[in-house]
Design a protein around this motif. Structure first.
Motif, PDB file in Angstrom:
ATOM      1  N   VAL A 115      39.638  48.017  39.102  1.00 21.12           N
ATOM      2  CA  VAL A 115      38.753  47.438  38.093  1.00 21.12           C
ATOM      3  C   VAL A 115      39.177  47.888  36.702  1.00 21.12           C
ATOM      4  N   LEU A 116      39.503  49.161  36.578  1.00 19.36           N
ATOM      5  CA  LEU A 116      39.944  49.670  35.284  1.00 19.36           C
ATOM      6  C   LEU A 116      41.213  48.975  34.828  1.00 19.36           C
ATOM      7  N   GLN A 117      42.128  48.758  35.742  1.00 12.36           N
ATOM      8  CA  GLN A 117      43.364  48.084  35.395  1.00 12.36           C
ATOM      9  C   GLN A 117      43.102  46.634  34.981  1.00 12.36           C
ATOM     10  N   ALA A 118      42.133  46.005  35.632  1.00  7.80           N
ATOM     11  CA  ALA A 118      41.837  44.602  35.336  1.00  7.80           C
ATOM     12  C   ALA A 118      41.140  44.432  33.992  1.00  7.80           C
ATOM     13  N   HIS A 119      40.287  45.380  33.623  1.00 11.71           N
ATOM     14  CA  HIS A 119      39.436  45.180  32.450  1.00 11.71           C
ATOM     15  C   HIS A 119      39.782  46.062  31.254  1.00 11.71           C
ATOM     16  N   GLY A 120      40.640  47.036  31.448  1.00  9.20           N
ATOM     17  CA  GLY A 120      41.090  47.805  30.294  1.00  9.20           C
ATOM     18  C   GLY A 120      40.402  49.137  30.098  1.00  9.20           C
ATOM     19  N   ARG A 121      40.800  49.813  29.000  1.00 12.05           N
ATOM     20  CA  ARG A 121      40.422  51.212  28.760  1.00 12.05           C
ATOM     21  C   ARG A 121      38.938  51.409  28.490  1.00 12.05           C
ATOM     22  N   THR A 122      38.245  50.375  28.047  1.00 15.63           N
ATOM     23  CA  THR A 122      36.828  50.566  27.699  1.00 15.63           C
ATOM     24  C   THR A 122      35.890  50.148  28.824  1.00 15.63           C
TER      25      THR A 122
END
Length: 428
Positions: A115-122
């Motif tokens: 999920v983090l990889q899909a949506h980014g650092r924030t």
């Protein structure tokens, strides 16, 4: 992977959060023995984040209660057109259900590298509790759970996904009737039925059958239950905790529990508040008052606790539905099935049906359970069997408790009840 929580100019990564928690756990002790209470910048950032998300959740609940679609969509990621469209459907469904109470609250943050990889650092991924009450259906507010993914865009948080956590939530989470496409709600006295939008004729027919089934429960089961029946009849194989595409494919319907407190929230088992009926999509055209009187019996007893053995729960539900059959067809059909159970099902078993594997058993466990309840009714009287049921449902938390309750209220153990069934001579 780092996750940045941007609040007031502070960037707070996953690693920093872990370090912050570890630092607090080993923080220097003051001379008086207490830890330093000076808040860190990262802790302040987390507090600000939670306030921002709480504000969004409050707006969503307020939007439903006031019928304000723009407010409901205001915090959705505008770039996610699929989510925006789905949230419009969800909003329309929630308004059509019409809740007397509705609220969303954060439970705990979750981490998922994909999920983090899909949506980014924030990215902020959080389990959310939805607490609601449907008028005339839920006697008390009940709780279900969701998983929301938020990201920070230009200094504000927006909802960018609502299913990233689905596989990590409890059974039936994010599979409520309003989550599964546009619905239509039909109502009768003490009956609420949900079907697909436009499936009005089928919905009205189910309202009629559910009303008749409810009347049979009122007539043939002593408990003075004043609740209502919520029937979900959608073209979906996975609704709430009913999974008709899996082990329950042969079931025509399922009565799934609602919880005022979810399992693991306050207690391991949670607190059962009631139940909703879900119809197997392959059986929607064959729904009748007999099926619904069986399931409604489960609904009418759901809030007692749910600790009764399955042979008693299913036997009582079959008792009510077969009383309905007897009222329509006379005692002959009931007597025929009773004799079939005695001649065929009993010899195939060596004890009362056990909870483990009950629904996978190829033997007629429903018939044997019904026969056991029929026997107890003839021996004790229906009112005493209902008292036995309530005691079991509330206090039969283990086999020793069940044995004690059954013996004190009937003079039988499960073993001697089974032995008695071997020589049972039905009253015709």
């Amino acid at each position: 992977m780092a996750v940045a929580l941007v609040c007031g100019g502070v960037v707070y990564t996953v690693g920093e959060r872990h370090e912050d928690a570890r630092a607090r756990s080993v923080a220097p002790q003051t001379p008086g023995g207490s830890q330093s209470t000076k808040p860190s910048k990262t802790a302040a950032a987390v507090a600000a984040l939670r306030v921002a998300i709480d504000t969004i959740l409050l707006r969503r609940a307020q939007a439903v209660q006031t019928g304000n679609e723009p407010l409901f969509l205001a915090d959705i990621d505008p770039a996610n057109k699929k989510l925006v469209a789905a949230q419009k459907v969800l909003f329309a469904n929630l308004v059509e259900i019409g809740f007397t109470e509705l609220g969303y609250s954060q439970a705990e943050e979750r981490f998922n590298p994909a999920v983090l990889q899909a949506h980014g650092r924030t990215t902020y991924l959080v389990r959310v509790l939805m607490r609601y009450q449907i008028p005339k259906v839920d006697i008390t507010p009940v709780t279900t759970e969701l998983g929301y993914t938020f990201v920070s865009q230009a200094g504000r948080w927006v909802l960018t996904d609502d299913d990233d956590l689905d596989n990590d939530l409890g059974p039936g989470a994010h599979q409520e009737a309003w989550d599964l496409g546009r619905i239509e709600v039909l109502r009768g006295p003490r009956v609420l039925v949900v079907v697909e939008k436009g499936d009005t004729k089928r919905g009205r027919a189910i309202v009629t059958e559910a009303s008749e089934g409810l009347a049979e429960v009122s007539a043939y089961w002593p408990r003075k239950w004043r609740g209502s029946v919520f029937v979900i009849a959608l073209d979906e194989t996975n609704v709430r905790d009913a999974r008709f595409a899996d082990e329950d494919i042969e079931s025509a319907a399922s009565a799934g529990s609602t919880f005022s407190s979810l399992p693991g929230q306050d207690t391991a088992d949670g607190t059962v508040a009631g139940a909703y009926i879900v119809i197997n999509p392959n059986e929607r055209d064959r729904v009748d008052e007999i099926l619904l009187s069986h399931e409604t019996t489960h609904v009418a007893t759901a809030d007692l606790g749910g600790y009764e053995p399955l042979w008693l729960a299913e036997g009582a539900a079959e008792y009510v539905s077969w009383r309905g059959i007897e009222a329509i067809s006379g005692p002959g059909e009931v007597g025929k099935w009773e004799q079939d159970v005695i001649d065929e099902a009993l010899p195939a078993m060596s004890s009362l049906p056990d909870d483990a594997g009950f629904y996978q058993n190829s033997t007629d466990v429903y018939g044997v359970s019904w026969l056991a309840v029929r026997y107890l009714v003839q021996r004790l009287g229906l009112d005493h069997v209902e008292d036995l049921y309530e005691d079991m449902a509330m206090h039969g938390t283990d086999q020793a408790s069940r044995d004690r309750i059954l013996l004190s209220r009937s003079g039988l153990t499960e073993a001697t009840l089974w032995t008695s069934l071997q020589t049972y001579q039905p009253q015709r």
